[in-house]
Scaffold this motif. Sequence first.
Motif, PDB file in Angstrom:
ATOM      1  N   ARG A   1      -1.682  69.098 -73.446  1.00  0.00           N
ATOM      2  CA  ARG A   1      -0.559  69.911 -72.964  1.00  0.00           C
ATOM      3  C   ARG A   1       0.083  70.783 -74.042  1.00  0.00           C
TER       4      ARG A   1
ATOM      5  N   PHE B   1       3.607  72.214 -56.840  1.00  0.00           N
ATOM      6  CA  PHE B   1       3.886  70.842 -57.260  1.00  0.00           C
ATOM      7  C   PHE B   1       4.231  69.961 -56.055  1.00  0.00           C
TER       8      PHE B   1
ATOM      9  N   ALA C   1       6.446  69.132 -71.431  1.00  0.00           N
ATOM     10  CA  ALA C   1       6.506  70.094 -70.330  1.00  0.00           C
ATOM     11  C   ALA C   1       7.457  71.233 -70.651  1.00  0.00           C
TER      12      ALA C   1
ATOM     13  N   ALA D   1       3.858  73.388 -69.033  1.00  0.00           N
ATOM     14  CA  ALA D   1       2.863  72.711 -68.207  1.00  0.00           C
ATOM     15  C   ALA D   1       3.318  71.277 -67.968  1.00  0.00           C
ATOM     16  N   PHE D   2       3.265  70.835 -66.727  1.00  0.00           N
ATOM     17  CA  PHE D   2       3.732  69.502 -66.348  1.00  0.00           C
ATOM     18  C   PHE D   2       2.575  68.508 -66.439  1.00  0.00           C
ATOM     19  N   GLN D   3       2.881  67.252 -66.219  1.00  0.00           N
ATOM     20  CA  GLN D   3       1.863  66.209 -66.118  1.00  0.00           C
ATOM     21  C   GLN D   3       1.312  66.211 -64.689  1.00  0.00           C
TER      22      GLN D   3
ATOM     23  N   LEU E   1       7.896  76.612 -64.367  1.00  0.00           N
ATOM     24  CA  LEU E   1       7.502  75.522 -63.479  1.00  0.00           C
ATOM     25  C   LEU E   1       8.230  75.600 -62.144  1.00  0.00           C
TER      26      LEU E   1
ATOM     27  N   SER F   1      -4.871  72.878 -63.025  1.00  0.00           N
ATOM     28  CA  SER F   1      -5.232  72.936 -64.443  1.00  0.00           C
ATOM     29  C   SER F   1      -5.654  74.343 -64.829  1.00  0.00           C
TER      30      SER F   1
ATOM     31  N   ALA G   1      -0.347  72.270 -65.028  1.00  0.00           N
ATOM     32  CA  ALA G   1      -0.283  70.843 -65.328  1.00  0.00           C
ATOM     33  C   ALA G   1      -1.660  70.361 -65.746  1.00  0.00           C
TER      34      ALA G   1
END
Length: 477
Positions: free
Chosen positions: A47, A285, A338, A343-345, A278, A35, A40
């Motif tokens: 987000r 990730f 995203a 930014a991803f979950q 990403l 974060s 993410a």
Amino acid sequence: MPFALSTAAAVDKLDFSLPESLTVIGVCALTALISNMALAVFNDGVRPFLLDFVRGNTRRGEMTAVSFGLSAGFVFGLGAPMALSTGVLNPWLLFLPTDILGIFAPRRWLAPILGGAWGAIVVFGLSGANNAAHDLPVDFLTAMQEMATPILFLFLLFPVIAIASQFGRVRGAITFVVEIAFVVLSMKVWPEQFPGALAMAAGVLMLLGFALVKDLRDRRAANVPPPASPADAPGAARIPVEDGPDGGPPANPVEDRPDGKPPADPVASLFGANAERLRRHLPWFAVLGAALAAMVNLHVFGGGEATSFLVAKGDYGEAAQVDFYRAFGFLPLIATTALASGAFQIVGFTFVYPLAYLAPNVAVAAVGGAVLFTVEILALSYIGRGLALLPSIRDASDHLRNAIGKTLEIAILFGAIAAAATMGGGLGITLVGGLYLLNEAIGRPVVRLAAGPAAVVVAGIVLNALHWLDLFTPLKG
């Protein structure tokens, strides 16, 4: 033995073993770090703001305030009560705070320390709070287990609401009949299984089928040549076209470019740059996917309101099905935000939940989680393009997500009223229902999903205070 929903034995599971505690602390530390890196966050509402934060247009304090404002109600109104009543941790309790702490941390090394500290508070402090609550004359935590039945058996109808809102009342009614038929059949033929699993599967498949048929029909219609324009008829009046510069022909934006290519789409360029951002952090990730899957496989964590009760009961196969179907409602939202924000979950497309529930051990789950997150990041751009080609499928997911929210609001309210009746009879119903209505009347400072469980906790505290004042006698049993 018919499917039962008692979770009384699950409450003791809040006494985590040392490996379980260390895993939870490690996951919280990692999610806070990610974060802080703005790679993410869990809160889908936060987000979209991260792009300005990454570019330096939003200050850290402002971003922290946004995250806290959008998350606090879910943490204390939904996450904590659900964990205390089921004995199973949930994403609202763990990951919303690590969103806030990670964004708040002014130094990167501080983020995992703060996140790990929150994880320690949860695993070591929750057990003490649970034991203290169970020692009270009015045991409102045990009463909250009454929420299980309404949540599970109303949640399974969310595809009905989605189909009715997107494709009309007739198809919605047909889906309702089909789902009820599956529930009855499951209760008769497979009484040990959660009867809503097949019903949800049928509902989601019907929704996706309706959407796919509509998209295919629309694409066939789009390929039909349009009728000839009246302007092309002989003798038709022509619309004058302005000359280009110096009286020459009108400018062609493609031919005038040195490379002969059309101008770049700024939105597509942004999406491509964010997807590339990403992919550059793919190892992070992969580690995140492995850590999440390991924690979920320990069966101390449930991915949703309904699955928390199923995990508490040990029905991991049913929990996997519920979270698998639920994922389709959030996939388009996660993918588009995203691509738009970079930014991803935190939990990916949430398919990590069913994978980890069903994995035979922690090691297999961790490897599977790492591979799954890697595939999700690499496939993000393709998913975005696919959603653009299938607008009805994308809309179906939006309707699914909205239906899940509406269904859970009603289910949790019904469950809160059932808990109120169990712990306090008519007075309990008056307190819980009154607090819910008061929350609505004053502008809903606590979001609806969290208002019911929060009202049960407050009412339980009030009933205990009334008992100590000799104004209320706890109900027997």
